[in-house]
Design a protein around this motif. Structure first.
Motif, PDB file in Angstrom:
ATOM      1  N   CYS A  16      -9.842   8.532   0.109  1.00 44.20           N
ATOM      2  CA  CYS A  16      -8.588   8.651  -0.673  1.00 44.20           C
ATOM      3  C   CYS A  16      -7.340   8.660   0.210  1.00 44.20           C
ATOM      4  N   PRO A  18      -4.176   7.975   2.717  1.00 41.50           N
ATOM      5  CA  PRO A  18      -3.281   6.814   2.808  1.00 41.50           C
ATOM      6  C   PRO A  18      -3.425   6.082   4.138  1.00 41.50           C
ATOM      7  N   SER A  19      -3.052   4.813   4.152  1.00 41.25           N
ATOM      8  CA  SER A  19      -3.014   4.053   5.413  1.00 41.25           C
ATOM      9  C   SER A  19      -1.909   3.015   5.288  1.00 41.25           C
ATOM     10  N   ASN A  22      -2.221  -0.046   3.135  1.00 48.29           N
ATOM     11  CA  ASN A  22      -3.556   0.175   2.560  1.00 48.29           C
ATOM     12  C   ASN A  22      -4.636  -0.555   3.363  1.00 48.29           C
ATOM     13  N   LEU A  55      -0.094   3.163  13.972  1.00 46.22           N
ATOM     14  CA  LEU A  55      -0.289   3.172  12.513  1.00 46.22           C
ATOM     15  C   LEU A  55      -1.719   3.563  12.150  1.00 46.22           C
ATOM     16  N   LEU A  58      -2.319   7.289  12.747  1.00 46.01           N
ATOM     17  CA  LEU A  58      -1.750   8.110  11.668  1.00 46.01           C
ATOM     18  C   LEU A  58      -2.696   8.113  10.464  1.00 46.01           C
ATOM     19  N   ARG A 118      -2.976  12.395  -4.834  1.00 40.97           N
ATOM     20  CA  ARG A 118      -1.901  11.966  -3.917  1.00 40.97           C
ATOM     21  C   ARG A 118      -1.751  10.446  -3.925  1.00 40.97           C
ATOM     22  N   ARG A 122       6.719   4.087  -5.432  1.00 44.81           N
ATOM     23  CA  ARG A 122       7.898   3.325  -4.992  1.00 44.81           C
ATOM     24  C   ARG A 122       8.929   3.159  -6.104  1.00 44.81           C
ATOM     25  N   ARG A 172      12.059  -5.529   9.704  1.00 46.78           N
ATOM     26  CA  ARG A 172      10.714  -5.966   9.296  1.00 46.78           C
ATOM     27  C   ARG A 172      10.741  -7.362   8.679  1.00 46.78           C
ATOM     28  N   TRP A 272       2.234  15.594   2.405  1.00 47.14           N
ATOM     29  CA  TRP A 272       2.108  14.736   1.213  1.00 47.14           C
ATOM     30  C   TRP A 272       1.330  15.478   0.116  1.00 47.14           C
ATOM     31  N   ILE A 284       6.814   7.082   1.569  1.00 48.22           N
ATOM     32  CA  ILE A 284       6.979   7.215   3.025  1.00 48.22           C
ATOM     33  C   ILE A 284       7.809   6.042   3.543  1.00 48.22           C
ATOM     34  N   TYR A 285       8.647   6.287   4.527  1.00 51.45           N
ATOM     35  CA  TYR A 285       9.306   5.199   5.268  1.00 51.45           C
ATOM     36  C   TYR A 285       8.938   5.367   6.735  1.00 51.45           C
ATOM     37  N   ALA A 287       9.101   2.737   9.093  1.00 53.94           N
ATOM     38  CA  ALA A 287       9.703   1.773  10.022  1.00 53.94           C
ATOM     39  C   ALA A 287      10.635   2.407  11.065  1.00 53.94           C
TER      40      ALA A 287
HETATM   41  C1  LIG Z   1       1.237   5.432   8.616  1.00 53.73           C
HETATM   42  C2  LIG Z   1       1.691   4.985   7.254  1.00 53.73           C
HETATM   43  C3  LIG Z   1       2.879   4.269   7.123  1.00 53.73           C
HETATM   44  C4  LIG Z   1       3.331   3.870   5.867  1.00 53.73           C
HETATM   45  N1  LIG Z   1       4.533   3.231   5.757  1.00 53.73           N
HETATM   46  C5  LIG Z   1       5.033   2.936   4.542  1.00 53.73           C
HETATM   47  C6  LIG Z   1       6.346   2.392   4.408  1.00 53.73           C
HETATM   48  O1  LIG Z   1       7.063   2.212   5.394  1.00 53.73           O
HETATM   49  N2  LIG Z   1       6.797   2.102   3.153  1.00 53.73           N
HETATM   50  C7  LIG Z   1       6.022   2.331   2.040  1.00 53.73           C
HETATM   51  O2  LIG Z   1       6.480   2.068   0.930  1.00 53.73           O
HETATM   52  N3  LIG Z   1       4.771   2.848   2.148  1.00 53.73           N
HETATM   53  C8  LIG Z   1       4.271   3.168   3.360  1.00 53.73           C
HETATM   54  N4  LIG Z   1       3.026   3.731   3.480  1.00 53.73           N
HETATM   55  C9  LIG Z   1       2.207   3.945   2.285  1.00 53.73           C
HETATM   56  C10 LIG Z   1       1.008   2.993   2.228  1.00 53.73           C
HETATM   57  O3  LIG Z   1       1.404   1.693   1.892  1.00 53.73           O
HETATM   58  C11 LIG Z   1       0.017   3.565   1.212  1.00 53.73           C
HETATM   59  O4  LIG Z   1      -0.442   4.794   1.699  1.00 53.73           O
HETATM   60  C12 LIG Z   1      -1.179   2.671   0.974  1.00 53.73           C
HETATM   61  O5  LIG Z   1      -0.788   1.474   0.359  1.00 53.73           O
HETATM   62  C13 LIG Z   1      -2.219   3.381   0.077  1.00 53.73           C
HETATM   63  O6  LIG Z   1      -1.638   3.757  -1.145  1.00 53.73           O
HETATM   64  P1  LIG Z   1      -1.570   5.275  -1.616  1.00 53.73           P
HETATM   65  O7  LIG Z   1      -0.680   6.021  -0.676  1.00 53.73           O
HETATM   66  O8  LIG Z   1      -0.973   5.211  -2.990  1.00 53.73           O
HETATM   67  O9  LIG Z   1      -2.953   5.824  -1.615  1.00 53.73           O
HETATM   68  C14 LIG Z   1       2.556   4.154   4.715  1.00 53.73           C
HETATM   69  C15 LIG Z   1       1.363   4.879   4.858  1.00 53.73           C
HETATM   70  C16 LIG Z   1       0.941   5.300   6.101  1.00 53.73           C
HETATM   71  C17 LIG Z   1      -0.316   6.113   6.218  1.00 53.73           C
END
Ligand SMILES: Cc1cc2nc3c(=O)[nH]c(=O)nc-3n(C[C@H](O)[C@H](O)[C@H](O)COP(=O)(O)O)c2cc1C
Length: 351
Positions: A16, A18-19, A22, A55, A58, A118, A122, A172, A272, A284-285, A287
């Motif tokens: 589950c 985040p990455s 994804n 990345l 994390l 969790r 957006r 980006r 989170w 999350i942001y 960048a």
């Molecule tokens: C290290 C890391 C960086 C991420 N950076 C961004 C980002 O800059 N912008 C964004 O909208 N989501 C970002 N995400 C969210 C991921 O896109 C999101 O975790 C992934 O698509 C899985 O979806 P979920 O969080 O709904 O489970 C980031 C997640 C992680 C773990």
């Protein structure tokens, strides 16, 4: 000794997590019944902006935290050793030894309960009030001395930070390498997908679909950038959403070794989950903190922008003496359900 059902429960909690994009860049293996080994998936990590594994580290940090929290719900303590096989084995991220224990207190168990719910949100506007007391409750979940969490809930403070995040987001779309990396993970339909992010998850409206598809071609993006396209994208994905959010958080770290960054991922996940527990939506942001840390192979102009982002971040954290800014979280309240990203089948995570 963990039962098979308990082991599956732990792995499901990890899945589950985040990455970035994804990408789900990890694998696992069991050594006996009580030792879990976690690895980076060599085919899903170490490319382009992930060349120093920030990345992916994390993401695996978030997996580790989820598994350790989940273990508490079944009466187990997970003792984590990072990089158990040393620097020579950069893909061997962690070994977690489980032993029976009643160390899980109510607040940790409550975080664990939020693991399935969790998600990234957006949408905007986020509404409501995130007062100092709430910020302090979120800050309290950070439990590693190398890390800090700065909370911003004053409108002017938030407005001052927006240009820093927008500049980094713009980069980006101005570098061919970063642009291609983003679009590689986009699933250009609205079907549920086990990897990447589809158009619904990304918040792309029906009438924006064609334009977004066109932007995925670098030559088109390049031409439109001359007309301000990257700035427009940053406006839509950063400026408008953050202006319409009651608070921002900034996770900071005082060290940047790979171990420290994995621990940053653990702290990211704790923050989170706490927000989720409080009913707050999160985007999350990464960048600003991540690109200015890794200094990717981009053009001279973009590198200059990232240097400016880095000094903005340093100014922001210097006065608060909390180390380097790594991840921003936009938080607030919004009604209604959102479409969540998918995950691969559990068997695909087995090493
Ligand atoms: C290290 C890391 C960086 C991420 N950076 C961004 C980002 O800059 N912008 C964004 O909208 N989501 C970002 N995400 C969210 C991921 O896109 C999101 O975790 C992934 O698509 C899985 O979806 P979920 O969080 O709904 O489970 C980031 C997640 C992680 C773990």
């Amino acid at each position: 000794m963990l039962t098979d059902t308990q082991k599956i429960k732990l792995i499901k909690a990890g899945i589950c997590a985040p990455s970035a994009d994804n990408s789900q860049p990890w694998l696992y293996g069991w050594e006996g019944n009580d030792v879990l080994l976690l690895f980076l998936d060599e085919s899903l990590s170490g490319e382009a902006t992930d060349s120093t594994f920030v990345l992916s580290d994390l993401a695996v940090g978030a997996v580790i935290e989820s598994i350790v929290l989940e273990a508490m719900t079944i009466g187990y303590h997970g003792e984590v050793e990072l990089f158990p096989n040393g620097d020579g084995k950069p893909f061997d991220i962690a070994q977690i030894k489980f032993s029976q224990s009643n160390s899980g207190n109510d607040s940790e168990l409550s975080l664990a309960n939020c693991i399935p719910a969790r998600c990234t949100d957006r949408r905007f506007p986020f509404t409501g009030v995130v007062d100092d007391r709430m910020l302090s409750d979120i800050q309290d979940v950070v439990n590693d001395s190398e890390h800090g969490l700065i909370g911003f809930n004053q409108n002017q403070d938030i407005l001052n930070i927006i240009p820093t995040i927008a500049k980094a987001e713009q980069v980006r779309f101005e570098s061919q390498q970063l642009h291609q990396e983003i679009f590689k993970t986009v699933v250009f339909n609205r079907e549920h997908s086990p990897t990447g992010m589809n158009l619904n998850v990304l918040g792309i409206k029906w009438f924006e679909t064609l334009g977004f598809k066109l932007l995925s071609a670098w030559p088109v993006m390049q031409v439109l950038n001359a007309l301000g396209a990257s700035k427009q994208i940053a406006n839509k994905s950063v400026v408008l959403p953050i202006k319409q959010s009651p608070a921002l958080l900034l996770l900071t770290t005082s060290a940047q070794s790979r171990k420290s960054i994995v621990n940053s991922g653990r702290q990211m996940q704790r923050v989170w989950l706490k927000c989720t527990e409080m009913g707050l939506s999160v985007q999350i942001y990464a960048a600003p903190g991540v690109l200015s840390l890794i200094k990717p192979n981009v053009g001279k102009n973009q590198l200059e922008t990232l240097s400016a982002v880095e000094s903005d971040l340093n100014n922001l954290t210097a006065s608060l003496a909390k180390g380097r800014g790594l991840l921003f979280f936009r938080i607030g309240f919004i009604a209604g359900a959102i479409e969540k990203t998918g995950r691969r089948a559990q068997s695909s995570f087995e090493k």
